[in-house]
Design a protein around this motif. Structure first.
Motif, PDB file in Angstrom:
ATOM      1  N   HIS A 326       0.834  -1.207   0.000  1.00 29.75           N
ATOM      2  CA  HIS A 326       0.000   0.000   0.000  1.00 29.75           C
ATOM      3  C   HIS A 326       0.869   1.257   0.000  1.00 29.75           C
ATOM      4  CE1 HIS A 326      -2.947   2.971   1.216  1.00 29.75           C
ATOM      5  NE2 HIS A 326      -2.191   3.261   2.264  1.00 29.75           N
ATOM      6  N   PHE A 327       1.864   1.296   0.891  1.00 31.93           N
ATOM      7  CA  PHE A 327       2.701   2.500   0.958  1.00 31.93           C
ATOM      8  C   PHE A 327       3.615   2.607  -0.264  1.00 31.93           C
ATOM      9  CE2 PHE A 327       1.466   2.472   5.443  1.00 31.93           C
ATOM     10  CZ  PHE A 327       1.111   3.798   5.571  1.00 31.93           C
ATOM     11  N   GLY A 328       4.011   1.465  -0.810  1.00 27.64           N
ATOM     12  CA  GLY A 328       4.811   1.503  -2.037  1.00 27.64           C
ATOM     13  C   GLY A 328       4.054   2.161  -3.178  1.00 27.64           C
ATOM     14  N   LEU A 329       2.763   1.829  -3.274  1.00 29.28           N
ATOM     15  CA  LEU A 329       1.958   2.401  -4.356  1.00 29.28           C
ATOM     16  C   LEU A 329       1.636   3.870  -4.109  1.00 29.28           C
ATOM     17  CD1 LEU A 329      -0.468  -0.594  -4.953  1.00 29.28           C
ATOM     18  CD2 LEU A 329       1.298   0.222  -6.495  1.00 29.28           C
ATOM     19  N   ARG A 330       1.815   4.349  -2.877  1.00 25.73           N
ATOM     20  CA  ARG A 330       1.546   5.754  -2.578  1.00 25.73           C
ATOM     21  C   ARG A 330       2.779   6.644  -2.743  1.00 25.73           C
ATOM     22  NH1 ARG A 330      -3.240   7.061   0.627  1.00 25.73           N
ATOM     23  NH2 ARG A 330      -4.785   5.687  -0.280  1.00 25.73           N
ATOM     24  N   VAL A 331       3.918   6.066  -3.133  1.00 22.24           N
ATOM     25  CA  VAL A 331       5.137   6.871  -3.284  1.00 22.24           C
ATOM     26  C   VAL A 331       4.941   7.853  -4.439  1.00 22.24           C
ATOM     27  CG1 VAL A 331       7.549   6.806  -3.991  1.00 22.24           C
ATOM     28  CG2 VAL A 331       6.711   5.164  -2.337  1.00 22.24           C
ATOM     29  N   ARG A 332       5.243   9.125  -4.172  1.00 29.06           N
ATOM     30  CA  ARG A 332       5.212  10.115  -5.252  1.00 29.06           C
ATOM     31  C   ARG A 332       6.591  10.151  -5.905  1.00 29.06           C
ATOM     32  NH1 ARG A 332       2.189  12.579  -1.448  1.00 29.06           N
ATOM     33  NH2 ARG A 332       3.981  13.653  -0.606  1.00 29.06           N
ATOM     34  N   PRO A 333       6.651  10.601  -7.154  1.00 30.77           N
ATOM     35  CA  PRO A 333       7.924  10.478  -7.879  1.00 30.77           C
ATOM     36  C   PRO A 333       9.017  11.427  -7.400  1.00 30.77           C
ATOM     37  CG  PRO A 333       6.272  11.497  -9.262  1.00 30.77           C
ATOM     38  CD  PRO A 333       5.585  11.107  -8.020  1.00 30.77           C
ATOM     39  N   ASN A 334       9.416  11.330  -6.151  1.00 29.96           N
ATOM     40  CA  ASN A 334      10.633  12.026  -5.725  1.00 29.96           C
ATOM     41  C   ASN A 334      11.297  11.265  -4.592  1.00 29.96           C
ATOM     42  OD1 ASN A 334       9.918  13.231  -3.040  1.00 29.96           O
ATOM     43  ND2 ASN A 334       8.321  14.177  -4.283  1.00 29.96           N
ATOM     44  N   THR A 335      12.578  11.542  -4.386  1.00 32.98           N
ATOM     45  CA  THR A 335      13.369  10.749  -3.449  1.00 32.98           C
ATOM     46  C   THR A 335      12.893  10.923  -2.011  1.00 32.98           C
ATOM     47  OG1 THR A 335      14.876  12.602  -3.481  1.00 32.98           O
ATOM     48  CG2 THR A 335      15.479  10.697  -4.795  1.00 32.98           C
ATOM     49  N   GLU A 336      12.447  12.156  -1.681  1.00 38.58           N
ATOM     50  CA  GLU A 336      12.008  12.439  -0.320  1.00 38.58           C
ATOM     51  C   GLU A 336      10.804  11.558   0.026  1.00 38.58           C
ATOM     52  OE1 GLU A 336      13.685  14.388   1.633  1.00 38.58           O
ATOM     53  OE2 GLU A 336      12.301  13.815   3.225  1.00 38.58           O
ATOM     54  N   SER A 337       9.849  11.492  -0.903  1.00 38.09           N
ATOM     55  CA  SER A 337       8.643  10.707  -0.684  1.00 38.09           C
ATOM     56  C   SER A 337       8.999   9.231  -0.538  1.00 38.09           C
ATOM     57  CB  SER A 337       7.690  10.937  -1.858  1.00 38.09           C
ATOM     58  OG  SER A 337       6.677   9.988  -1.864  1.00 38.09           O
ATOM     59  N   LEU A 338       9.952   8.766  -1.328  1.00 36.49           N
ATOM     60  CA  LEU A 338      10.358   7.357  -1.252  1.00 36.49           C
ATOM     61  C   LEU A 338      10.861   7.021   0.141  1.00 36.49           C
ATOM     62  CD1 LEU A 338      10.814   4.730  -2.837  1.00 36.49           C
ATOM     63  CD2 LEU A 338      13.099   5.527  -3.315  1.00 36.49           C
ATOM     64  N   SER A 339      11.718   7.888   0.683  1.00 32.66           N
ATOM     65  CA  SER A 339      12.280   7.577   1.999  1.00 32.66           C
ATOM     66  C   SER A 339      11.213   7.683   3.077  1.00 32.66           C
ATOM     67  CB  SER A 339      13.466   8.486   2.294  1.00 32.66           C
ATOM     68  OG  SER A 339      13.028   9.738   2.727  1.00 32.66           O
ATOM     69  N   SER A 340      10.336   8.708   2.994  1.00 38.28           N
ATOM     70  CA  SER A 340       9.349   8.863   4.068  1.00 38.28           C
ATOM     71  C   SER A 340       8.318   7.734   4.002  1.00 38.28           C
ATOM     72  CB  SER A 340       8.680  10.228   3.978  1.00 38.28           C
ATOM     73  OG  SER A 340       7.779  10.270   2.916  1.00 38.28           O
ATOM     74  N   ARG A 341       7.935   7.296   2.792  1.00 36.44           N
ATOM     75  CA  ARG A 341       6.948   6.205   2.686  1.00 36.44           C
ATOM     76  C   ARG A 341       7.527   4.902   3.220  1.00 36.44           C
ATOM     77  NH1 ARG A 341       1.970   8.264   2.333  1.00 36.44           N
ATOM     78  NH2 ARG A 341       2.678  10.362   1.921  1.00 36.44           N
ATOM     79  N   THR A 342       8.820   4.658   2.945  1.00 35.25           N
ATOM     80  CA  THR A 342       9.427   3.423   3.433  1.00 35.25           C
ATOM     81  C   THR A 342       9.448   3.412   4.953  1.00 35.25           C
ATOM     82  OG1 THR A 342      10.805   3.460   1.459  1.00 35.25           O
ATOM     83  CG2 THR A 342      11.412   1.911   3.160  1.00 35.25           C
ATOM     84  N   THR A 343       9.811   4.561   5.538  1.00 37.93           N
ATOM     85  CA  THR A 343       9.803   4.664   7.000  1.00 37.93           C
ATOM     86  C   THR A 343       8.398   4.410   7.532  1.00 37.93           C
ATOM     87  OG1 THR A 343      11.473   6.363   6.769  1.00 37.93           O
ATOM     88  CG2 THR A 343      10.453   6.151   8.915  1.00 37.93           C
ATOM     89  N   THR A 344       7.410   5.114   6.945  1.00 33.37           N
ATOM     90  CA  THR A 344       6.045   4.974   7.419  1.00 33.37           C
ATOM     91  C   THR A 344       5.577   3.534   7.296  1.00 33.37           C
ATOM     92  OG1 THR A 344       5.730   7.106   6.364  1.00 33.37           O
ATOM     93  CG2 THR A 344       3.789   6.069   7.293  1.00 33.37           C
TER      94      THR A 344
END
Lengths: 371, 265
Positions: A326-344
């Motif tokens: 679910h959180f993987g599919l919510r990642v927006r196309p930037n590096t910041e979002s990738l790191s925050s979604r993985t943490t969340t």
């Protein structure tokens, strides 16, 4: 390369300011604010400005001069046409500020409401993913040829087989520590033999599943979020969609099923390693023989506990993979979002695992505890 | 061309490459390459696929250490062991990466402001004005400043990346495939933009490109990389005079000949 220089010349009409040298970002003396202040001070009483001796003027230099003039043209100005056109470009700048307020402090109640809505949104997303999974399963039941066996087995291998050493190590060490510390306490009450009851129930029913869940959430859950997230950033998911490959069937479903199958096996494996560790420690610490430990274990720990542990494994594995996807599919196309979604993703799955564990504890409070 | 380009600089070539060789394991990419580029010139580096054009570009900007030989920019070694000198040197050139390489977590404004903030000597109001000036320079509007890189079209990404490369007023601009991935119309307007800025600001340019239109529209000098060395170097006429299979192929095609011929004329 010559430095920026300011000169003043007394003339008939009044003071004239002469600028010469290189007025560029690299050659202007730092800090620029003090240069600007000096220029403004000198220019205050000046009647005329002569910028012709300037050899190089870049946009930073032009901005400094323009700001020193107080953002209006001086009464008399001599400047080359090139530099004049640069100054005119500076004059035309309109700094557009971002509309403020998005980061402004919000009242507590609004903040709370927003958080609740966000949580609700995630819950709805998870529910949607779950529903899609059920639909996919129904579809695959009718079209068995489409079942993504390769992805499934790859996930079983990555999340399961490769996790065997680390889960065994952690289980064994926790077993040793638990057994050692409990033995110290039990000895003072002369209740040495109850070490088997204590270790058996706690490891098989509680510690094994939760330990594995935390490990797998950190190990496989984060990997799943990052993988799907990067696939979103690089538009690979869109590429899959254009080839008519369903992302839920090919990416989400194999992960969820693989973890739901692998986790209970890892739980059994980790619990076994924990019991072995406890057994070794009990032998060294209290001289309890291995035969006695194993024999007593089967008598004092009802087999229902094993089923509870396995059941928890299935539930935890399912939830961890679902949340990760679910959180993987919510990642927006930037590096910041990738790191925050993985943490969340990891934080959420561990929290949910603990919550569900509590629910299990309440629902099974009358099962598998010997009296 | 104007006072900007010639003003008070130490003479000597901007880029000076001596006996440069590159090897990856057993694969020899470059062997004994010598190259010089004078101030204010625009060098187009061409060569077949896998001839090591981008590798050479990465060695010029110091992202890659050559196996042998030296690269000097503005008379100083690009891989200076002293970090402070190296930082000063690196602020004197700007690079435009093939995919833009914008920081995806930062807005357009913050991307362009990033090198300016790194100087740590400018106040925020000054940075704001410089950013808006650079945006206007690359023909973008002020309202685009708050977009995120993911929201930009391919042409806009290139323009923002160019604005960022130009934010420190570099003396040398390094372009890696500046028009790759742009349609011919946008590619032409981007080439026109770079040429206009080059004339106005007088910086030196070195670029790698496959596109004859880009090459013909921008380059004043050409270097052809083939067989691990530079087989031809000079003006369009000089290069066309060299007899080499790659040159016959590349410059022989109608489109290329027309574009380069325009430059030679």
């Amino acid at each position: 390369m010559s430095l920026a220089a300011i000169e003043t010349v007394e003339q008939a009409g009044g003071l004239q300011v002469l600028l010469s040298g290189d007025w560029t970002l690299a050659t202007m003396p730092e800090p620029l604010s003090s240069l600007e202040a000096r220029l403004r001070e000198i220019g205050a009483g000046a009647k005329a400005w002569d910028l012709r001796p300037i050899s190089r003027l870049d946009s930073a230099g032009a901005i400094v001069v323009w700001r020193a003039w107080g953002r209006c043209w001086p009464a008399a100005l001599a400047v080359s046409t090139e530099h004049r056109s640069l100054l005119e470009r500076v004059v035309a700048i309109r700094v557009e500020r971002k509309e403020a307020g998005s980061r402004a402090a919000r009242p507590g109640l609004v903040f709370l409401g927003e958080q609740a809505l966000a949580a609700l949104d995630h819950f709805a997303g998870l529910l949607g993913l779950l529903g899609q999974g059920v639909l996919d399963l129904a579809y695959l039941a009718r079209q068995p040829a489409q079942i993504p066996w390769r992805e499934f087995s790859a996930n079983v291998y990555k999340a399961g087989a490769l996790a065997l050493p680390v889960t065994a190590l952690i289980g064994f060490l926790i077993g040793i520590v638990l057994s050692y510390l409990s033995a110290l306490q039990l000895k003072t009450f002369g209740a040495d033999v109850f070490i088997v009851n204590l270790l058996g129930i706690s490891i098989v029913r509680e510690l094994g599943p939760v330990l594995v869940a935390v490990l797998v959430a950190g190990r496989s859950g984060s990997a799943m979020t990052a993988q799907i997230g990067v696939m979103r950033v690089t538009e690979e998911i869109d590429a899959l969609a254009t080839m008519g490959v369903s992302r839920s069937q090919r990416l989400v479903l194999p992960k969820v099923l693989a973890l739901a199958v692998t986790m209970p096996l890892l739980v059994v494996w980790c619990s076994a390693a924990g019991l072995v560790g406890g057994m070794v420690s009990a032998k060294l610490q209290m001289g309890l023989s291995y035969a006695f430990f194993i024999d007593t274990l089967s008598r004092v720990v009802p087999v229902a506990n094993v089923w509870i542990g396995v059941g928890k494994g299935v539930a935890f594995g399912f939830l961890i993979a679902l949340i990760a996807c679910h959180f993987g599919l919510r990642v927006r196309p930037n590096t910041e979002s990738l790191s925050s979604r993985t943490t969340t993703s990891v934080v959420t799955s561990i929290t949910v695992v603990i919550l569900v564990d509590a629910v299990f504890a309440i629902l099974t409070r009358n099962v598998g505890i010997p009296f | 061309m104007n006072a900007l380009a010639s003003g008070g600089h130490a003479p000597g070539p901007v880029i000076e490459i001596r006996n440069l060789s590159t090897r990856f394991g057993d694969i020899v990419v470059h062997q004994d390459i010598d190259l010089e580029l004078e101030r204010g010139q625009v060098l187009g580096l061409v060569g077949g696929s896998g001839s090591g054009k981008t590798t050479l570009l990465r060695e010029i900007v110091g992202l890659l250490r050559p196996s042998a030989g030296t690269v000097r920019l503005f008379g100083q070694p690009v891989l200076d062991p002293d970090p402070a000198r190296q930082r000063t040197l690196r602020r004197r050139f700007g690079m435009l990466f093939q995919q833009g390489a914008l920081f995806s977590a930062l807005s357009v404004y913050d991307n362009i402001a990033f090198p300016l903030r790194e100087l740590r000597t400018l106040d925020e109001a000054m940075i704001g004005e410089l950013v808006m000036l650079k945006l206007a320079m690359v023909e973008l509007e002020a309202r685009h400043a708050w977009l995120m890189p993911a929201e930009l079209s391919g042409g806009m990404t290139k323009r923002v990346a160019l604005a960022r490369a130009l934010s420190l007023e570099p003396e040398l601009l390094v372009l890696d495939e500046p028009t790759a991935g742009l349609d011919p119309d946008r590619s032409e307007s981007f080439v026109r933009l770079i040429r206009m800025l080059q004339m106005a600001l007088g910086f030196t340019v070195v670029m790698v490109t496959h596109d004859p239109e880009t090459l013909g529209g921008l380059a004043t000098r050409f270097a052809v990389l083939a067989d691990q060395r530079i087989v031809a170097l000079g003006s369009a006429a000089d290069v066309l005079a060299v007899d080499h299979p790659f040159i016959r192929n590349f410059f022989g095609s109608g489109r290329a000949a027309a574009a380069i011929g325009k430059a030679a004329a």
